[in-house]
Scaffold this active site. Structure first.
Site, PDB file in Angstrom:
ATOM      1  N   CYS A 295      -3.951   7.080  -5.495  1.00  0.00           N
ATOM      2  CA  CYS A 295      -4.493   8.421  -5.271  1.00  0.00           C
ATOM      3  C   CYS A 295      -5.561   8.821  -6.289  1.00  0.00           C
ATOM      4  CB  CYS A 295      -3.366   9.447  -5.269  1.00  0.00           C
ATOM      5  SG  CYS A 295      -2.116   9.134  -4.006  1.00  0.00           S
TER       6      CYS A 295
ATOM      7  N   HIS B 287      -7.098  16.183  -5.794  1.00  0.00           N
ATOM      8  CA  HIS B 287      -6.378  15.290  -4.881  1.00  0.00           C
ATOM      9  C   HIS B 287      -5.434  16.137  -4.043  1.00  0.00           C
ATOM     10  CE1 HIS B 287      -3.881  12.276  -3.175  1.00  0.00           C
ATOM     11  NE2 HIS B 287      -2.890  12.440  -4.024  1.00  0.00           N
TER      12      HIS B 287
ATOM     13  N   ASN C 278      -1.675  13.947   2.644  1.00  0.00           N
ATOM     14  CA  ASN C 278      -2.111  13.159   1.484  1.00  0.00           C
ATOM     15  C   ASN C 278      -2.771  11.882   1.990  1.00  0.00           C
ATOM     16  OD1 ASN C 278      -2.366  11.544  -0.782  1.00  0.00           O
ATOM     17  ND2 ASN C 278      -0.328  11.983  -1.585  1.00  0.00           N
TER      18      ASN C 278
END
Length: 325
Positions: free
Chosen positions: A115, A252, A282
């Site tokens: 990520c 993020h 996500n």
């Protein structure tokens, strides 16, 4: 005499056509729309079609970024793809994208920091430009996380989606100050002691299989809030700017509660935070460039705006970047 800086000159993104809502997931597993929304802020996510690869998503985002910048692929010197879900163990997904967009010259490679991958890739692209190795670099974050999810694990399968985002950087002369429209500073960190809290249960040298994502959610949350707040302060200090000068935070997109906590620690109102997690879930390395491109496309982010980008993922790996658009 001016100073070479890496200026952002275009961006683009791509999302698979299929949208999976919380209600659809609730018909498949023991969960509910309310359970997912109250814990994560996620309402829906995009899922790649059968046969649709990470490189396919990246190619579409790359083409959108080239169109946005008014460029052709032949004008690129380098291409960096951040992904934890490559098409193959090797060669790199980046080389597939290079071929797919018709980029005949230069070089392409992958970066894997989950990520935090886009921040790592952006920092490397910035370094290529500052060192003179390349004059124009495309940075892509692309993932098909749906391929490594355990769809019987309601604590993880509801969190992730697929997508890709791309940004093009170009060498430009600047003053060397925070007034430059360029990448102003980057900060990268990792700590392998925390491997156990976010990982995939497989790989070529262990099981020989792709494996499934495993996560200790509470531990990841705890580390994310602290480390993202710290790295935000670090990158601003490195660039010599104050939090009040920021126009936008583009974090993020993992969890709305993490985003809200990080913004609060940075002293930023949510009105200055780009949030897309409700629509995308996500998307790992794709989430920051996806959010960035979305906000540029809808007019929120304008030329000259000062952006703070940050992300944390498995490793643990985390980082931040300060960019004046």
């Amino acid at each position: 005499m001016g100073q070479v800086r890496a200026r952002a000159i275009g961006c683009g993104h791509y999302l698979p056509e299929r949208v999976v809502t919380n209600e659809e997931l609730a018909r498949r597993i023991d969960t509910s729309d309310e359970w997912i929304r109250t814990r994560t802020g996620i309402r829906r996510r995009h899922i790649a079609a059968e046969g649709e690869k990470t490189s396919d998503l990246a190619i579409a985002a790359a083409r959108a970024a080239l169109a946005n910048a008014g460029l052709t692929a032949s004008s690129l010197d380098a291409l960096v793809v951040a992904t934890a879900t490559p098409d193959q163990t090797f060669p790199s997904t980046a080389t597939r994208v290079q071929y797919g967009i018709g980029m005949p010259n230069g070089f392409a490679f992958d970066i894997q920091a989950v990520c935090a991958g886009f921040i790592y890739a952006l920092a490397n692209a910035n370094g290529l430009i500052l060192s003179g190795q390349a004059k124009r670099v495309m940075v892509i974050g692309a993932e098909t996380f749906s391929r490594i999810l355990d769809w019987d694990d309601r604590s993880t399968c509801v969190l992730f989606g697929d997508g890709a985002g791309a940004v093009i950087l170009e060498a430009a002369e600047g003053t060397g100050t925070a007034a430059d429209r360029a990448v102003l500073a980057t900060c990268l960190h990792s700590d392998g002691a925390h491997n156990r809290i976010l990982y995939v249960s497989g790989g070529p040298s262990t099981t020989g299989l792709a494996g499934h994502l495993r996560m200790e959610g509470k531990e990841v949350f705890r580390h994310a809030v602290v480390k993202l707040a710290e790295v935000a302060e670090e990158v601003m200090a490195k660039a010599g700017v104050e939090g009040g000068e920021l126009d936008w935070m583009v974090p993020h997109q993992a969890n709305l509660r993490i985003i809200e906590s990080t913004a609060k620690k940075a002293g930023l109102p949510m009105s200055k935070v780009v949030v897309t997690v409700q629509d995308h879930g996500n998307t790992s390395a794709a989430s920051i460039p996806l959010a960035l491109s979305t906000a540029v496309a809808d007019g929120r982010i304008k030329p000259g705006h000062l952006l703070l980008m940050e992300g944390i993922g498995g490793g643990l790996a985390w980082g931040s970047a300060l960019l004046r658009w």
